[in-house]
Motif scaffolding. Structure first.
Motif, PDB file in Angstrom:
ATOM      1  N   THR A   1      -2.398   7.068  -5.209  1.00  0.00           N
ATOM      2  CA  THR A   1      -2.807   5.770  -5.745  1.00  0.00           C
ATOM      3  C   THR A   1      -2.635   4.677  -4.703  1.00  0.00           C
ATOM      4  O   THR A   1      -3.521   3.836  -4.500  1.00  0.00           O
ATOM      5  CB  THR A   1      -1.999   5.430  -7.005  1.00  0.00           C
ATOM      6  OG1 THR A   1      -2.131   6.480  -7.947  1.00  0.00           O
ATOM      7  CG2 THR A   1      -2.480   4.132  -7.630  1.00  0.00           C
TER       8      THR A   1
ATOM      9  N   PRO B   1      -1.419  -8.304 -10.886  1.00  0.00           N
ATOM     10  CA  PRO B   1      -2.323  -7.686 -11.861  1.00  0.00           C
ATOM     11  C   PRO B   1      -2.464  -6.176 -11.676  1.00  0.00           C
ATOM     12  O   PRO B   1      -2.723  -5.459 -12.643  1.00  0.00           O
ATOM     13  CB  PRO B   1      -3.655  -8.399 -11.610  1.00  0.00           C
ATOM     14  CG  PRO B   1      -3.272  -9.710 -11.007  1.00  0.00           C
ATOM     15  CD  PRO B   1      -2.059  -9.419 -10.172  1.00  0.00           C
ATOM     16  N   ARG B   2      -2.295  -5.700 -10.446  1.00  0.00           N
ATOM     17  CA  ARG B   2      -2.367  -4.263 -10.183  1.00  0.00           C
ATOM     18  C   ARG B   2      -0.995  -3.769  -9.759  1.00  0.00           C
ATOM     19  O   ARG B   2      -0.325  -4.400  -8.931  1.00  0.00           O
ATOM     20  CB  ARG B   2      -3.376  -3.976  -9.068  1.00  0.00           C
ATOM     21  CG  ARG B   2      -4.797  -4.355  -9.436  1.00  0.00           C
ATOM     22  CD  ARG B   2      -5.761  -4.125  -8.309  1.00  0.00           C
ATOM     23  NE  ARG B   2      -5.909  -2.724  -7.976  1.00  0.00           N
ATOM     24  CZ  ARG B   2      -6.948  -2.212  -7.313  1.00  0.00           C
ATOM     25  NH1 ARG B   2      -7.935  -3.008  -6.936  1.00  0.00           N
ATOM     26  NH2 ARG B   2      -7.019  -0.943  -7.035  1.00  0.00           N
ATOM     27  N   LYS B   3      -0.589  -2.660 -10.312  1.00  0.00           N
ATOM     28  CA  LYS B   3       0.725  -2.088  -9.981  1.00  0.00           C
ATOM     29  C   LYS B   3       0.860  -1.840  -8.480  1.00  0.00           C
ATOM     30  O   LYS B   3       1.921  -2.064  -7.888  1.00  0.00           O
ATOM     31  CB  LYS B   3       0.921  -0.781 -10.763  1.00  0.00           C
ATOM     32  CG  LYS B   3       2.255  -0.097 -10.537  1.00  0.00           C
ATOM     33  CD  LYS B   3       2.322   1.216 -11.317  1.00  0.00           C
ATOM     34  CE  LYS B   3       3.574   2.001 -10.967  1.00  0.00           C
ATOM     35  NZ  LYS B   3       3.597   3.332 -11.629  1.00  0.00           N
ATOM     36  N   GLU B   4      -0.214  -1.400  -7.843  1.00  0.00           N
ATOM     37  CA  GLU B   4      -0.161  -1.094  -6.416  1.00  0.00           C
ATOM     38  C   GLU B   4       0.228  -2.319  -5.585  1.00  0.00           C
ATOM     39  O   GLU B   4       0.854  -2.199  -4.525  1.00  0.00           O
ATOM     40  CB  GLU B   4      -1.510  -0.575  -5.910  1.00  0.00           C
ATOM     41  CG  GLU B   4      -2.037   0.653  -6.629  1.00  0.00           C
ATOM     42  CD  GLU B   4      -2.972   0.267  -7.761  1.00  0.00           C
ATOM     43  OE1 GLU B   4      -2.492  -0.336  -8.756  1.00  0.00           O
ATOM     44  OE2 GLU B   4      -4.159   0.565  -7.661  1.00  0.00           O
ATOM     45  N   ASP B   5      -0.148  -3.498  -6.075  1.00  0.00           N
ATOM     46  CA  ASP B   5       0.103  -4.707  -5.297  1.00  0.00           C
ATOM     47  C   ASP B   5       1.558  -5.159  -5.363  1.00  0.00           C
ATOM     48  O   ASP B   5       1.959  -6.064  -4.631  1.00  0.00           O
ATOM     49  CB  ASP B   5      -0.855  -5.815  -5.728  1.00  0.00           C
ATOM     50  CG  ASP B   5      -2.294  -5.474  -5.366  1.00  0.00           C
ATOM     51  OD1 ASP B   5      -2.492  -4.648  -4.451  1.00  0.00           O
ATOM     52  OD2 ASP B   5      -3.222  -6.007  -6.000  1.00  0.00           O
TER      53      ASP B   5
ATOM     54  N   THR C   1       3.030  -8.799 -14.500  1.00  0.00           N
ATOM     55  CA  THR C   1       1.570  -8.637 -14.429  1.00  0.00           C
ATOM     56  C   THR C   1       0.868  -9.954 -14.083  1.00  0.00           C
ATOM     57  O   THR C   1      -0.226  -9.931 -13.530  1.00  0.00           O
ATOM     58  CB  THR C   1       1.014  -8.067 -15.748  1.00  0.00           C
ATOM     59  OG1 THR C   1       1.412  -8.902 -16.844  1.00  0.00           O
ATOM     60  CG2 THR C   1       1.536  -6.653 -15.985  1.00  0.00           C
TER      61      THR C   1
ATOM     62  N   ARG D   1      -5.495   2.448  -2.678  1.00  0.00           N
ATOM     63  CA  ARG D   1      -5.486   0.987  -2.654  1.00  0.00           C
ATOM     64  C   ARG D   1      -5.443   0.469  -1.217  1.00  0.00           C
ATOM     65  O   ARG D   1      -6.095  -0.531  -0.888  1.00  0.00           O
ATOM     66  CB  ARG D   1      -4.281   0.463  -3.445  1.00  0.00           C
ATOM     67  CG  ARG D   1      -4.143  -1.064  -3.448  1.00  0.00           C
ATOM     68  CD  ARG D   1      -5.347  -1.724  -4.066  1.00  0.00           C
ATOM     69  NE  ARG D   1      -5.196  -3.185  -4.081  1.00  0.00           N
ATOM     70  CZ  ARG D   1      -6.177  -4.030  -3.801  1.00  0.00           C
ATOM     71  NH1 ARG D   1      -7.389  -3.591  -3.503  1.00  0.00           N
ATOM     72  NH2 ARG D   1      -5.966  -5.333  -3.835  1.00  0.00           N
TER      73      ARG D   1
ATOM     74  N   GLU E   1      -8.832   0.518   0.185  1.00  0.00           N
ATOM     75  CA  GLU E   1      -9.603  -0.602  -0.344  1.00  0.00           C
ATOM     76  C   GLU E   1      -9.271  -1.899   0.399  1.00  0.00           C
ATOM     77  O   GLU E   1     -10.163  -2.684   0.727  1.00  0.00           O
ATOM     78  CB  GLU E   1      -9.280  -0.811  -1.830  1.00  0.00           C
ATOM     79  CG  GLU E   1      -9.884   0.198  -2.761  1.00  0.00           C
ATOM     80  CD  GLU E   1      -9.514  -0.072  -4.210  1.00  0.00           C
ATOM     81  OE1 GLU E   1      -9.974   0.675  -5.080  1.00  0.00           O
ATOM     82  OE2 GLU E   1      -8.752  -1.034  -4.469  1.00  0.00           O
TER      83      GLU E   1
END
Length: 200
Positions: A120, A55-59, A51, A124, A127
């Protein structure tokens, strides 16, 4: 190499290893069915390490999102002397196409299926495409007023997003990189010609 440089290189290596392992797990099991804890265990690191890097799981999957978001603005800011912003963007696109660059969507069928199978990840990705507009508009602000720069940036990003989707669609259909590039090249010409007409 100094201690700081070595530490930074190790951090980058750790980050890339975690991303590679996560992508493999997601591809095998599906994005929604793999947890951060499972990624950490497979990578042999603490969950907090994952993490901290992502910070984001998608990344974990879309790990080049910062470079991706900045790319179009950098092309305009670093363009050749006397080259218009749109000419620079056109040139850069076709240079990237010749390299089958991942930023254009060249990722292979497994990765394309991973993206297509996860609402999901698709959200992302949308975005991240939108995040390209602000740095591009900022780079265009030397030539255009704020509203015009934002408008041009939105159109350029829309063209890139549409071409990206076409690359992904063809990857899902089983076409290899060369087949995709051959099919996408005339579409990219049409897209940039349309931008030229629109912005003339």
């Amino acid at each position: 190499m100094g201690t700081t440089g070595l530490r930074d290189r190790r951090k980058r290596q750790t980050r890339q290893e975690i991303s590679n392992i996560a992508t493999r797990l997601f591809t095998e099991r599906g994005f929604e069915d793999v947890t951060i804890a499972q990624v950490a265990a497979a990578a042999g690191v603490a969950k907090m390490t994952v993490t901290n890097h992502f910070p984001r799981k998608e990344d974990l999957v879309l790990d080049i999102h910062e470079e991706f978001a900045a790319r179009l603005g950098e092309v305009v800011a670093d363009r050749r002397k006397g080259e218009s912003p749109l000419a620079a963007l056109r040139r850069a696109y076709f240079e990237d196409l010749a390299r089958r660059d991942a930023m254009l969507g060249f990722s292979g069928p497994d990765f394309a299926r991973l993206l297509a199978g996860s609402p999901t990840l698709l959200a992302r990705l949308r975005e991240i495409h939108e995040e390209r507009e602000a740095p591009l508009a900022a780079a265009l602000a030397d030539e255009l007023d704020g509203f015009a720069a934002a408008l041009v940036a939105a159109h350029v990003v829309a063209a890139h997003r549409t071409l990206f989707r076409e690359v992904q669609r063809r990857a899902l259909a089983g076409q290899d990189h060369d087949e995709i590039a051959t099919a996408v090249e005339p579409l990219a010409v049409r897209a940039f010609d349309a931008l030229e007409r629109l912005l003339d």
